[in-house]
Design a protein around this motif. Structure first.
Motif, PDB file in Angstrom:
ATOM      1  N   THR A 268       0.897  -1.196  -0.041  1.00  0.00           N
ATOM      2  CA  THR A 268       0.395  -0.130   0.169  1.00  0.00           C
ATOM      3  C   THR A 268       0.982   1.061   0.132  1.00  0.00           C
ATOM      4  O   THR A 268       0.446   2.508  -0.723  1.00  0.00           O
ATOM      5  CB  THR A 268      -1.124  -0.034   1.164  1.00  0.00           C
ATOM      6  OG1 THR A 268      -1.998  -0.917   1.140  1.00  0.00           O
ATOM      7  CG2 THR A 268      -1.840   1.424   1.164  1.00  0.00           C
TER       8      THR A 268
ATOM      9  N   GLN B 165       3.453   1.651  -1.458  1.00  0.00           N
ATOM     10  CA  GLN B 165       4.274   1.812  -2.640  1.00  0.00           C
ATOM     11  C   GLN B 165       3.467   2.885  -3.269  1.00  0.00           C
ATOM     12  O   GLN B 165       4.236   4.080  -4.330  1.00  0.00           O
ATOM     13  CB  GLN B 165       4.262   0.579  -3.015  1.00  0.00           C
ATOM     14  CG  GLN B 165       5.878   0.056  -3.010  1.00  0.00           C
ATOM     15  CD  GLN B 165       6.338  -0.819  -3.947  1.00  0.00           C
ATOM     16  OE1 GLN B 165       7.286  -0.521  -3.531  1.00  0.00           O
ATOM     17  NE2 GLN B 165       5.303  -1.545  -4.209  1.00  0.00           N
ATOM     18  N   THR B 166       2.475   3.065  -3.234  1.00  0.00           N
ATOM     19  CA  THR B 166       1.390   3.642  -3.915  1.00  0.00           C
ATOM     20  C   THR B 166       1.457   5.096  -3.457  1.00  0.00           C
ATOM     21  O   THR B 166       1.138   6.743  -4.068  1.00  0.00           O
ATOM     22  CB  THR B 166       0.033   3.192  -4.336  1.00  0.00           C
ATOM     23  OG1 THR B 166      -1.005   3.254  -2.465  1.00  0.00           O
ATOM     24  CG2 THR B 166      -0.143   2.244  -4.537  1.00  0.00           C
TER      25      THR B 166
ATOM     26  N   THR C 192       4.808   7.040  -4.326  1.00  0.00           N
ATOM     27  CA  THR C 192       4.529   7.360  -6.226  1.00  0.00           C
ATOM     28  C   THR C 192       3.749   8.942  -6.018  1.00  0.00           C
ATOM     29  O   THR C 192       4.160   9.856  -6.181  1.00  0.00           O
ATOM     30  CB  THR C 192       4.129   6.342  -6.868  1.00  0.00           C
ATOM     31  OG1 THR C 192       5.200   4.731  -6.362  1.00  0.00           O
ATOM     32  CG2 THR C 192       4.069   6.604  -8.504  1.00  0.00           C
ATOM     33  N   ASP C 193       3.013   8.668  -5.524  1.00  0.00           N
ATOM     34  CA  ASP C 193       1.305   9.451  -5.346  1.00  0.00           C
ATOM     35  C   ASP C 193       2.476  11.183  -4.829  1.00  0.00           C
ATOM     36  O   ASP C 193       2.512  12.643  -5.180  1.00  0.00           O
ATOM     37  CB  ASP C 193       0.805   9.584  -4.688  1.00  0.00           C
ATOM     38  CG  ASP C 193      -0.225   8.916  -4.680  1.00  0.00           C
ATOM     39  OD1 ASP C 193      -0.214   8.465  -6.546  1.00  0.00           O
ATOM     40  OD2 ASP C 193      -1.638   8.414  -4.754  1.00  0.00           O
TER      41      ASP C 193
ATOM     42  N   LYS D 152       1.731  -6.941  -6.741  1.00  0.00           N
ATOM     43  CA  LYS D 152       1.799  -6.420  -6.804  1.00  0.00           C
ATOM     44  C   LYS D 152       2.786  -5.145  -6.411  1.00  0.00           C
ATOM     45  O   LYS D 152       2.839  -3.919  -6.701  1.00  0.00           O
ATOM     46  CB  LYS D 152       0.600  -5.090  -6.409  1.00  0.00           C
ATOM     47  CG  LYS D 152      -0.294  -3.868  -6.216  1.00  0.00           C
ATOM     48  CD  LYS D 152      -0.574  -4.144  -7.867  1.00  0.00           C
ATOM     49  CE  LYS D 152      -1.475  -2.364  -7.755  1.00  0.00           C
ATOM     50  NZ  LYS D 152      -1.318  -1.863  -8.264  1.00  0.00           N
TER      51      LYS D 152
ATOM     52  N   ASP E 107       4.486  -2.333  -8.979  1.00  0.00           N
ATOM     53  CA  ASP E 107       4.971  -0.852  -8.377  1.00  0.00           C
ATOM     54  C   ASP E 107       6.521  -0.765  -8.765  1.00  0.00           C
ATOM     55  O   ASP E 107       6.905   0.376  -8.521  1.00  0.00           O
ATOM     56  CB  ASP E 107       4.244  -0.711  -7.551  1.00  0.00           C
ATOM     57  CG  ASP E 107       2.476  -0.787  -7.235  1.00  0.00           C
ATOM     58  OD1 ASP E 107       1.934  -0.570  -8.959  1.00  0.00           O
ATOM     59  OD2 ASP E 107       1.388  -0.628  -6.453  1.00  0.00           O
TER      60      ASP E 107
END
Length: 160
Positions: free
Chosen positions: A50, A52-53, A56-57, A95, A99
């Motif tokens: 989770t 990782q997203t 990135t954001d 995932k 990612d």
């Protein structure tokens, strides 16, 4: 500001350690929580996937805005965490790998000027993208160590 070798190598490969650590662990051990307020191996993996997203954001926001502010990330306050927590281990690892490939390409293709861009962390202050990446990897390493402990602790093994 350039990416140094250890940062480059850890960003590319560090997450792969997780699959090695849990390769011979059964589902009972993967989902065992040592206490009510502690995460299982699977919970730690879901958290890393989770985050990782989120990372990135944050990097994309730093690239678009001048010195954006970010609060500390608290997983329990993230409504998506429960969704990630329900995924199977294989799905979480896949995932994470896909990612991570995107994160690696994003960070390693930035110019020195972009790597120097700043995002403000509520606890650690002004961090360049290089320092955000180091923070991301150290955070991940902490959870990998926790996974190692949960996978190998003989007291846990004797209690499940």
């Amino acid at each position: 500001m350039t990416i140094y070798k250890s940062l480059h190598d850890r960003l590319k490969n560090q997450h792969e350690t997780i699959g090695e650590l849990i390769s011979n662990i059964n589902n009972t051990r993967l989902t065992f929580r040592p206490s009510q307020n502690k995460w299982s191996i699977k919970d730690n993996i879901a958290h890393l996937a989770t985050y990782q997203t989120v990372f990135t954001d944050r990097i994309n926001t730093i690239l678009k805005k001048d010195s954006p502010n970010f609060d500390r990330y608290i997983m329990e306050n993230d409504p998506d965490f429960e969704t990630w927590r329900e995924l199977k281990i294989d799905c979480l690892l896949q995932k994470m790998n896909s990612d991570r490939h995107e994160i690696f390409n994003l960070i390693t293709n930035l110019t020195d000027q972009n790597l120097s861009r700043i995002g403000q962390h509520s606890k650690y202050g002004n961090l360049t993208i290089i320092k955000w990446t180091e923070f991301f990897l150290l955070h991940e390493a902490h959870h990998i160590f926790t996974i190692f402990q949960l996978a190998n602790d003989t007291e846990i093994r004797n209690n499940i």
